[in-house]
Design a protein around this motif. Structure first.
Motif, mmCIF file in Angstrom:
data_model
loop_
_atom_site.group_PDB
_atom_site.id
_atom_site.type_symbol
_atom_site.label_atom_id
_atom_site.label_comp_id
_atom_site.label_asym_id
_atom_site.label_seq_id
_atom_site.Cartn_x
_atom_site.Cartn_y
_atom_site.Cartn_z
ATOM 1 N N VAL A 36 -5.147 -87.049 45.906
ATOM 2 C CA VAL A 36 -6.254 -87.963 46.158
ATOM 3 C C VAL A 36 -5.777 -89.070 47.096
ATOM 4 N N SER A 37 -6.463 -89.206 48.230
ATOM 5 C CA SER A 37 -6.141 -90.232 49.217
ATOM 6 C C SER A 37 -6.726 -91.573 48.812
ATOM 7 N N THR A 38 -6.106 -92.629 49.307
ATOM 8 C CA THR A 38 -6.607 -93.990 49.085
ATOM 9 C C THR A 38 -6.649 -94.725 50.416
ATOM 10 N N PRO A 39 -7.303 -95.877 50.433
ATOM 11 C CA PRO A 39 -7.158 -96.741 51.606
ATOM 12 C C PRO A 39 -5.687 -97.126 51.741
ATOM 13 N N PRO A 40 -5.294 -97.689 52.877
ATOM 14 C CA PRO A 40 -3.874 -98.020 53.093
ATOM 15 C C PRO A 40 -3.273 -98.882 51.983
ATOM 16 N N VAL A 41 -2.137 -98.420 51.472
ATOM 17 C CA VAL A 41 -1.343 -99.142 50.485
ATOM 18 C C VAL A 41 0.095 -99.076 50.985
ATOM 19 N N PRO A 42 0.751 -100.220 51.193
ATOM 20 C CA PRO A 42 2.123 -100.186 51.699
ATOM 21 C C PRO A 42 3.025 -99.289 50.852
ATOM 22 N N GLY A 43 3.684 -98.339 51.501
ATOM 23 C CA GLY A 43 4.617 -97.449 50.844
ATOM 24 C C GLY A 43 4.027 -96.180 50.268
ATOM 25 N N SER A 44 2.711 -96.080 50.203
ATOM 26 C CA SER A 44 2.089 -94.904 49.595
ATOM 27 C C SER A 44 1.844 -93.808 50.617
ATOM 28 N N PRO A 45 2.327 -92.589 50.348
ATOM 29 C CA PRO A 45 2.032 -91.476 51.247
ATOM 30 C C PRO A 45 0.578 -91.007 51.127
ATOM 31 N N TYR A 46 -0.153 -91.525 50.139
ATOM 32 C CA TYR A 46 -1.553 -91.144 49.934
ATOM 33 C C TYR A 46 -2.527 -92.146 50.557
ATOM 34 N N GLY A 47 -2.027 -93.203 51.178
ATOM 35 C CA GLY A 47 -2.864 -94.263 51.727
ATOM 36 C C GLY A 47 -3.403 -93.976 53.114
ATOM 37 N N ASP A 48 -3.895 -92.761 53.317
ATOM 38 C CA ASP A 48 -4.347 -92.353 54.651
ATOM 39 C C ASP A 48 -5.855 -92.148 54.755
ATOM 40 N N LEU A 49 -6.622 -92.582 53.773
ATOM 41 C CA LEU A 49 -8.057 -92.307 53.752
ATOM 42 C C LEU A 49 -8.747 -92.740 55.044
ATOM 43 N N LEU A 50 -8.492 -93.927 55.519
ATOM 44 C CA LEU A 50 -9.199 -94.438 56.691
ATOM 45 C C LEU A 50 -8.736 -93.796 57.994
ATOM 46 N N GLU A 51 -7.579 -93.179 57.996
ATOM 47 C CA GLU A 51 -7.097 -92.467 59.181
ATOM 48 C C GLU A 51 -7.806 -91.124 59.331
ATOM 49 N N ARG A 52 -8.512 -90.699 58.319
ATOM 50 C CA ARG A 52 -9.087 -89.358 58.291
ATOM 51 C C ARG A 52 -10.589 -89.352 58.601
ATOM 52 N N VAL A 53 -11.153 -90.504 58.943
ATOM 53 C CA VAL A 53 -12.578 -90.583 59.257
ATOM 54 C C VAL A 53 -12.864 -89.720 60.484
ATOM 55 N N ASP A 54 -14.004 -89.051 60.482
ATOM 56 C CA ASP A 54 -14.444 -88.191 61.585
ATOM 57 C C ASP A 54 -13.468 -87.056 61.884
ATOM 58 N N PRO A 55 -13.230 -86.171 60.924
ATOM 59 C CA PRO A 55 -12.327 -85.041 61.160
ATOM 60 C C PRO A 55 -12.937 -84.051 62.151
ATOM 61 N N ALA A 56 -12.088 -83.381 62.889
ATOM 62 C CA ALA A 56 -12.542 -82.366 63.847
ATOM 63 C C ALA A 56 -12.771 -81.049 63.108
ATOM 64 N N LEU A 57 -13.923 -80.439 63.323
ATOM 65 C CA LEU A 57 -14.238 -79.142 62.734
ATOM 66 C C LEU A 57 -14.566 -78.169 63.852
ATOM 67 N N SER A 58 -14.237 -76.918 63.637
ATOM 68 C CA SER A 58 -14.577 -75.895 64.620
ATOM 69 C C SER A 58 -16.084 -75.636 64.583
ATOM 70 N N ASP A 59 -16.599 -74.999 65.622
ATOM 71 C CA ASP A 59 -18.020 -74.634 65.646
ATOM 72 C C ASP A 59 -18.370 -73.746 64.455
ATOM 73 N N ARG A 60 -17.480 -72.801 64.136
ATOM 74 C CA ARG A 60 -17.716 -71.901 63.000
ATOM 75 C C ARG A 60 -17.811 -72.687 61.699
#
Length: 156
Positions: A36-60
């Motif tokens: 489970v991702s979270t908003p940025p938290v210093p030192g947390s490898p799970y703090g990437d939620l906001l970096e993942r906004v607007d993911p790229a998806l294939s047409d399929r």
């Protein structure tokens, strides 16, 4: 966590059940399978939620998900969790944050099978449904019927 400050800075209000989960548990893994991702938290490898906004998806991928949504335009997606099998759980960001549904993308499926599953509920309901076996949206089943273990990033 300063949720109001985060909402202002990121222009993104997050669902209440997710905020409660993060306040209680933080980022981490359920049964060493669902991260489970979270908003940025210093030192947390799970703090990437906001970096993942607007993911790229294939047409399929867009076509398959669009078909499950009745051909409507795809709402913005926000990934909030990943499985050890590289599957992804997204929020379908349509309407108020507390009404966002969950869509999961399976990386591993038999040819011709839709990779997407749409769950009519929020993050907490979704996790409960997965852990109790009500839904099976990932490439692999989460181990057993319980008890389930959440390990926070500080304990890894």
């Amino acid at each position: 966590m300063d949720w109001e400050g985060l909402a202002d800075a990121a222009q993104l209000q997050l669902p209440a059940d997710y905020r409660e989960f993060v306040e209680s548990y933080g980022g981490g893994e359920i049964d060493e399978y669902l991260s489970v991702s979270t908003p940025p938290v210093p030192g947390s490898p799970y703090g990437d939620l906001l970096e993942r906004v607007d993911p790229a998806l294939s047409d399929r991928d867009c076509q398959e998900l669009g078909a499950l949504l009745g051909g409507q335009t795809l709402p913005p997606l926000l990934p909030f969790a990943d499985s050890a099998s590289s599957d992804v759980a997204f929020w379908l960001r349509k309407g108020a944050a507390d009404s966002w549904r969950v869509a999961t993308f399976r990386r591993q499926v038999t040819w011709g099978v839709n990779r997407w599953t749409v769950f009519d509920g929020g993050m907490a309901e979704f996790c409960l449904a997965v852990l109790t076996g009500v839904v099976d949206p990932f490439s692999e089943r989460i181990a057993g019927s319980g008890p389930h273990v959440f390990v926070g990033w500080r304990d890894l």
